[in-house]
Design a protein around this motif. Structure first.
Motif, PDB file in Angstrom:
ATOM      1  N   MET A  67     -63.616  66.663  51.429  1.00 44.53           N
ATOM      2  CA  MET A  67     -63.559  65.218  51.424  1.00 44.53           C
ATOM      3  C   MET A  67     -63.192  64.751  50.025  1.00 44.53           C
ATOM      4  O   MET A  67     -63.775  65.179  49.038  1.00 44.53           O
ATOM      5  CB  MET A  67     -64.901  64.651  51.850  1.00 44.53           C
ATOM      6  N   ALA A  68     -62.250  63.861  49.913  1.00 42.70           N
ATOM      7  CA  ALA A  68     -61.781  63.362  48.622  1.00 42.70           C
ATOM      8  C   ALA A  68     -62.786  62.379  48.038  1.00 42.70           C
ATOM      9  O   ALA A  68     -63.395  61.590  48.753  1.00 42.70           O
ATOM     10  CB  ALA A  68     -60.431  62.698  48.780  1.00 42.70           C
ATOM     11  N   THR A  69     -62.944  62.431  46.728  1.00 43.92           N
ATOM     12  CA  THR A  69     -63.785  61.479  46.024  1.00 43.92           C
ATOM     13  C   THR A  69     -62.979  60.205  45.815  1.00 43.92           C
ATOM     14  O   THR A  69     -61.853  60.267  45.350  1.00 43.92           O
ATOM     15  CB  THR A  69     -64.210  62.049  44.655  1.00 43.92           C
ATOM     16  N   PRO A  70     -63.531  59.047  46.149  1.00 46.41           N
ATOM     17  CA  PRO A  70     -62.777  57.810  45.958  1.00 46.41           C
ATOM     18  C   PRO A  70     -62.527  57.550  44.480  1.00 46.41           C
ATOM     19  O   PRO A  70     -63.305  57.956  43.626  1.00 46.41           O
ATOM     20  CB  PRO A  70     -63.690  56.736  46.566  1.00 46.41           C
ATOM     21  N   ASP A  71     -61.433  56.884  44.188  1.00 45.80           N
ATOM     22  CA  ASP A  71     -61.115  56.492  42.827  1.00 45.80           C
ATOM     23  C   ASP A  71     -62.210  55.556  42.336  1.00 45.80           C
ATOM     24  O   ASP A  71     -62.481  54.527  42.948  1.00 45.80           O
ATOM     25  CB  ASP A  71     -59.752  55.801  42.805  1.00 45.80           C
ATOM     26  N   HIS A  72     -62.838  55.892  41.221  1.00 47.38           N
ATOM     27  CA  HIS A  72     -63.948  55.076  40.738  1.00 47.38           C
ATOM     28  C   HIS A  72     -63.507  53.672  40.365  1.00 47.38           C
ATOM     29  O   HIS A  72     -64.257  52.734  40.463  1.00 47.38           O
ATOM     30  CB  HIS A  72     -64.672  55.764  39.581  1.00 47.38           C
ATOM     31  N   ARG A  73     -62.263  53.484  39.955  1.00 48.99           N
ATOM     32  CA  ARG A  73     -61.785  52.136  39.605  1.00 48.99           C
ATOM     33  C   ARG A  73     -61.773  51.237  40.845  1.00 48.99           C
ATOM     34  O   ARG A  73     -62.032  50.048  40.743  1.00 48.99           O
ATOM     35  CB  ARG A  73     -60.417  52.201  38.970  1.00 48.99           C
ATOM     36  N   ALA A  74     -61.493  51.814  42.002  1.00 48.93           N
ATOM     37  CA  ALA A  74     -61.517  51.034  43.234  1.00 48.93           C
ATOM     38  C   ALA A  74     -62.935  50.563  43.539  1.00 48.93           C
ATOM     39  O   ALA A  74     -63.152  49.457  44.017  1.00 48.93           O
ATOM     40  CB  ALA A  74     -60.962  51.849  44.393  1.00 48.93           C
ATOM     41  N   LEU A  75     -63.921  51.400  43.231  1.00 48.45           N
ATOM     42  CA  LEU A  75     -65.314  51.018  43.453  1.00 48.45           C
ATOM     43  C   LEU A  75     -65.726  49.881  42.529  1.00 48.45           C
ATOM     44  O   LEU A  75     -66.524  49.026  42.893  1.00 48.45           O
ATOM     45  CB  LEU A  75     -66.238  52.220  43.217  1.00 48.45           C
ATOM     46  N   LEU A  76     -65.185  49.879  41.313  1.00 49.27           N
ATOM     47  CA  LEU A  76     -65.550  48.861  40.339  1.00 49.27           C
ATOM     48  C   LEU A  76     -64.765  47.563  40.508  1.00 49.27           C
ATOM     49  O   LEU A  76     -65.162  46.527  39.999  1.00 49.27           O
ATOM     50  CB  LEU A  76     -65.317  49.388  38.916  1.00 49.27           C
ATOM     51  N   ALA A  77     -63.647  47.615  41.196  1.00 48.83           N
ATOM     52  CA  ALA A  77     -62.736  46.475  41.260  1.00 48.83           C
ATOM     53  C   ALA A  77     -63.010  45.507  42.397  1.00 48.83           C
ATOM     54  O   ALA A  77     -62.328  44.501  42.506  1.00 48.83           O
ATOM     55  CB  ALA A  77     -61.298  46.987  41.366  1.00 48.83           C
ATOM     56  N   GLY A  78     -64.000  45.795  43.221  1.00 49.03           N
ATOM     57  CA  GLY A  78     -64.267  44.924  44.359  1.00 49.03           C
ATOM     58  C   GLY A  78     -64.690  43.532  43.929  1.00 49.03           C
ATOM     59  O   GLY A  78     -65.153  43.310  42.818  1.00 49.03           O
ATOM     60  N   GLU A  79     -64.503  42.572  44.822  1.00 45.13           N
ATOM     61  CA  GLU A  79     -64.895  41.207  44.518  1.00 45.13           C
ATOM     62  C   GLU A  79     -66.411  41.081  44.572  1.00 45.13           C
ATOM     63  O   GLU A  79     -67.088  41.769  45.307  1.00 45.13           O
ATOM     64  CB  GLU A  79     -64.274  40.251  45.533  1.00 45.13           C
ATOM     65  N   GLY A  80     -66.943  40.182  43.772  1.00 43.33           N
ATOM     66  CA  GLY A  80     -68.376  39.947  43.763  1.00 43.33           C
ATOM     67  C   GLY A  80     -69.129  41.068  43.067  1.00 43.33           C
ATOM     68  O   GLY A  80     -68.556  41.947  42.434  1.00 43.33           O
ATOM     69  N   ASP A  81     -70.430  41.016  43.189  1.00 42.14           N
ATOM     70  CA  ASP A  81     -71.274  42.013  42.550  1.00 42.14           C
ATOM     71  C   ASP A  81     -71.350  43.276  43.384  1.00 42.14           C
ATOM     72  O   ASP A  81     -71.559  43.234  44.587  1.00 42.14           O
ATOM     73  CB  ASP A  81     -72.688  41.463  42.340  1.00 42.14           C
ATOM     74  N   THR A  82     -71.161  44.397  42.736  1.00 37.35           N
ATOM     75  CA  THR A  82     -71.335  45.683  43.386  1.00 37.35           C
ATOM     76  C   THR A  82     -72.400  46.442  42.624  1.00 37.35           C
ATOM     77  O   THR A  82     -72.733  46.098  41.486  1.00 37.35           O
ATOM     78  CB  THR A  82     -70.033  46.513  43.374  1.00 37.35           C
ATOM     79  N   PHE A 138     -67.347  60.709  37.706  1.00 38.70           N
ATOM     80  CA  PHE A 138     -67.901  59.372  37.908  1.00 38.70           C
ATOM     81  C   PHE A 138     -69.353  59.408  38.353  1.00 38.70           C
ATOM     82  O   PHE A 138     -70.201  58.726  37.792  1.00 38.70           O
ATOM     83  CB  PHE A 138     -67.040  58.635  38.939  1.00 38.70           C
ATOM     84  N   TYR A 139     -69.670  60.196  39.354  1.00 35.82           N
ATOM     85  CA  TYR A 139     -71.012  60.199  39.893  1.00 35.82           C
ATOM     86  C   TYR A 139     -72.032  60.839  38.952  1.00 35.82           C
ATOM     87  O   TYR A 139     -73.189  60.458  38.939  1.00 35.82           O
ATOM     88  CB  TYR A 139     -71.038  60.847  41.283  1.00 35.82           C
ATOM     89  N   THR A 140     -71.610  61.800  38.156  1.00 36.77           N
ATOM     90  CA  THR A 140     -72.505  62.401  37.176  1.00 36.77           C
ATOM     91  C   THR A 140     -72.787  61.416  36.050  1.00 36.77           C
ATOM     92  O   THR A 140     -73.909  61.303  35.580  1.00 36.77           O
ATOM     93  CB  THR A 140     -71.909  63.700  36.617  1.00 36.77           C
ATOM     94  N   ALA A 141     -71.735  60.711  35.622  1.00 39.65           N
ATOM     95  CA  ALA A 141     -71.901  59.724  34.545  1.00 39.65           C
ATOM     96  C   ALA A 141     -72.875  58.641  34.986  1.00 39.65           C
ATOM     97  O   ALA A 141     -73.706  58.199  34.252  1.00 39.65           O
ATOM     98  CB  ALA A 141     -70.553  59.113  34.178  1.00 39.65           C
TER      99      ALA A 141
END
Length: 95
Positions: A1-16, A92-95
């Protein structure tokens, strides 16, 4: 399973969850920046300066303050998670 691009996780609208972690880190620089043990780390009035050793930087051109993290040589902006990934050479997940 591919790890999602961490920038995509951070770029969402609103608070994540990830945005909250980064925002909290910027409000608490004293609790984590020194532990990165980056060369030439020093406390300055509004935060820290350090050398970006991952790109071969020797001068303290990496600026940490509540408003964000910026490398003044490359003009690149970082999140706290980005810097931790670079400095510790982890994913990303370790950091």
């Amino acid at each position: 399973m591919a790890t999602p691009d961490h920038r995509a996780l951070l770029a969402g609208e609103g608070d994540t969850h990830w945005r909250q972690i980064n925002d909290t880190a910027l409000l608490n620089l004293d609790r984590w920046v020194p532990s990165l043990q980056l060369p030439r780390t020093s406390r300055v009035a509004n935060g820290y300066r350090a050398a970006a050793e991952w790109r071969g930087g020797e001068d303290p051109n990496l600026s940490f303050h509540r408003g964000g993290i910026k490398d003044f040589v490359t003009d690149e902006l970082y999140t706290a998670i980005d810097v931790i990934m670079k400095a510790t050479r982890t994913d990303f997940y370790t950091a």
